[in-house]
Design an enzyme around this catalytic site. Sequence first.
Site, mmCIF file in Angstrom:
data_model
loop_
_atom_site.group_PDB
_atom_site.id
_atom_site.type_symbol
_atom_site.label_atom_id
_atom_site.label_comp_id
_atom_site.label_asym_id
_atom_site.label_seq_id
_atom_site.Cartn_x
_atom_site.Cartn_y
_atom_site.Cartn_z
ATOM 1 N N GLU A 199 0.283 -5.861 0.481
ATOM 2 C CA GLU A 199 2.147 -6.588 1.177
ATOM 3 C C GLU A 199 1.698 -5.373 2.357
ATOM 4 O O GLU A 199 2.091 -4.707 2.826
ATOM 5 C CB GLU A 199 2.962 -6.036 0.219
ATOM 6 C CG GLU A 199 2.869 -5.967 -1.237
ATOM 7 C CD GLU A 199 3.975 -7.427 -0.971
ATOM 8 O OE1 GLU A 199 4.375 -8.033 -0.016
ATOM 9 O OE2 GLU A 199 3.388 -7.916 -2.251
ATOM 10 N N SER A 200 1.013 -5.869 3.638
ATOM 11 C CA SER A 200 0.867 -4.970 4.969
ATOM 12 C C SER A 200 -0.365 -4.175 4.892
ATOM 13 O O SER A 200 -1.528 -4.888 4.857
ATOM 14 C CB SER A 200 1.860 -4.525 5.674
ATOM 15 O OG SER A 200 3.423 -5.601 5.266
ATOM 16 N N CYS A 214 6.181 -5.086 3.395
ATOM 17 C CA CYS A 214 6.806 -5.735 3.467
ATOM 18 C C CYS A 214 7.679 -6.291 2.249
ATOM 19 O O CYS A 214 6.894 -5.771 1.315
ATOM 20 C CB CYS A 214 6.078 -6.891 4.821
ATOM 21 S SG CYS A 214 4.770 -7.398 3.665
ATOM 22 N N SER A 382 -2.865 -11.803 6.663
ATOM 23 C CA SER A 382 -2.666 -10.533 7.180
ATOM 24 C C SER A 382 -3.492 -10.160 7.869
ATOM 25 O O SER A 382 -4.647 -11.081 7.870
ATOM 26 C CB SER A 382 -2.581 -9.323 6.083
ATOM 27 O OG SER A 382 -1.247 -9.141 5.679
ATOM 28 N N HIS A 395 1.203 -9.668 10.425
ATOM 29 C CA HIS A 395 1.514 -10.060 9.021
ATOM 30 C C HIS A 395 2.236 -11.213 9.490
ATOM 31 O O HIS A 395 3.226 -11.209 10.107
ATOM 32 C CB HIS A 395 1.864 -9.033 8.476
ATOM 33 C CG HIS A 395 1.301 -7.631 8.268
ATOM 34 N ND1 HIS A 395 0.142 -7.490 7.231
ATOM 35 C CD2 HIS A 395 2.081 -6.606 9.528
ATOM 36 C CE1 HIS A 395 -0.106 -5.914 7.766
ATOM 37 N NE2 HIS A 395 0.269 -5.703 8.970
#
Length: 533
Positions: A199-200, A214, A382, A395
């Site tokens: 997530e990022s 995120c 990403s 992203h």
Amino acid sequence: MSANNKDDGREEELLRCSVNSDYIYEPTGPTDGGENPELSIIDAVIPEHAPAVEEPHPELDGGLSNPPTDYNADYQPQQAPVDSDASGGSSDSVSHDPSSSGALDDDEHSGEIREYTGVFEGPEKTLEVVFRRVTDTEEEQPQLAQQAIAQAAGPGQEIQRIGLRRLARADLDRICARARCTILSCVSNQYLDAYVLSESSLFVYPYMLVLKTCGTTTLLRCLAVLIELCRRLGLELDWVGYSRKNFNFPGDQAFPHQSFHQELDYLYSHRNLCERLDGNGYTLGPVTDDHWFVFVADQTIRSRNNDTLDTDRVLNIMMFDIDESVAEIFYYDAYEKKARPDETEDEAVKRISVAQTKAAGIDALCPGSIIDPRAFEPCGYSMNAILFRSYCTMHITPESGSSYASFETNQKVSSYTSLINNVVRAFKPRRFVLTLMADEAGLAQMRDNPLAGSAAAAKIAVQTAPVPSGGKDRPPMSPDADASPAKKMVYKRTNLASIHVEDDQACMMGNWVLHEEEESGVPEPRLRGMSVS
């Protein structure tokens, strides 16, 4: 000329080639530490660093003195109104009394993973934490950054890991787990380590850590663990910044991110661990439109002798409703599952990641950098890129109804105008939000600033190139793909907000919306960039 001076000169020349409007970067050699490194998309290897730091005390793990002990009991975290309740106008401090509600509860299940609802919260939460050595005197503090640079290894030499870069992989995994994300890959140079997350992204410098997450991640829950791990390395907090745009889907968020007030209360509840978290929260922009939440706790000792130390700045471009033909690039099933019978799953991921990077023109946005891209199933992307002391990160969430792309960099350049134009041209959003966080000395180094001056002067016009359409049986960049026509797109700034926080920190944000769009017969534009300060 010293080795460091040679390195600085090489960095300036590379940045000039990559960003100056008078030059176009053309790779001329391998990335081997020579004079002409080319753009490289590498196989990322996650380094194993120092031995893991011992586990923090259970009372410190959650960041509170009295976390719930019965994890099987019915637990409901304290609720707070959603983002729209934040008051104060375009640049007001958020007023609240943390003592009135007491410390917020926290446990291992308070950041539960939410079920996918068909949309995804693309805009990231960002936590930037700067540390300093506990043993340093006030007179020694301003030289920390210069010491870290001087101790960095030169090209071809072994990387010297000092400060935060001594954290073991197990420690970083622990930090990320608290935020509900995992490390997927890493690239490094002599100045920093850059991790692509589920997530990022995560960036680790000797005395600074930047963590972006995120979706419905629980970013702030990692803070207590980070403080404790760094304390055991002989480091203490110097500066803390937390920021995010207002959520598109606030009801999907988990504690402690269900409102900005809840996030502030959670940050203040950690003061029993670190008194340096005594900062303030701010809201920039109209509460009826896209706006930006910022928290800053600043305990930095400013340099009295060296004006070049406090020139940091971070630019973030958050783009919404990106062009459908661009969004198609980032669907995993638009590419062959296997390019050859013996191709492994990891090899397929790397191949598709590189293909998406080139198809969208992302590699042209950060020439000369080491690039670490990652494609996700069923969709999403990403990317981290590092060049000397700076990073760029992207992203992308392509889902229809919540499509989003972000580009962030901490490059110290005198003008971001061409970079902004290039990024917007690549993704063709219907609207975008631009934020800039900078020291006053950093602002003084900028030749022009789209977040200053009149709205007319801040108008952005880009000539877009044709974008091939893709499909399951035809990759987006195949020669026979149909292409959408070139367009001229004009964006107008609809509002602007700025504020000075703490001692010398400037926070600025603006909203741009697509005002005009028309087909054009003008030839495809050449990518150009910025000029070095």
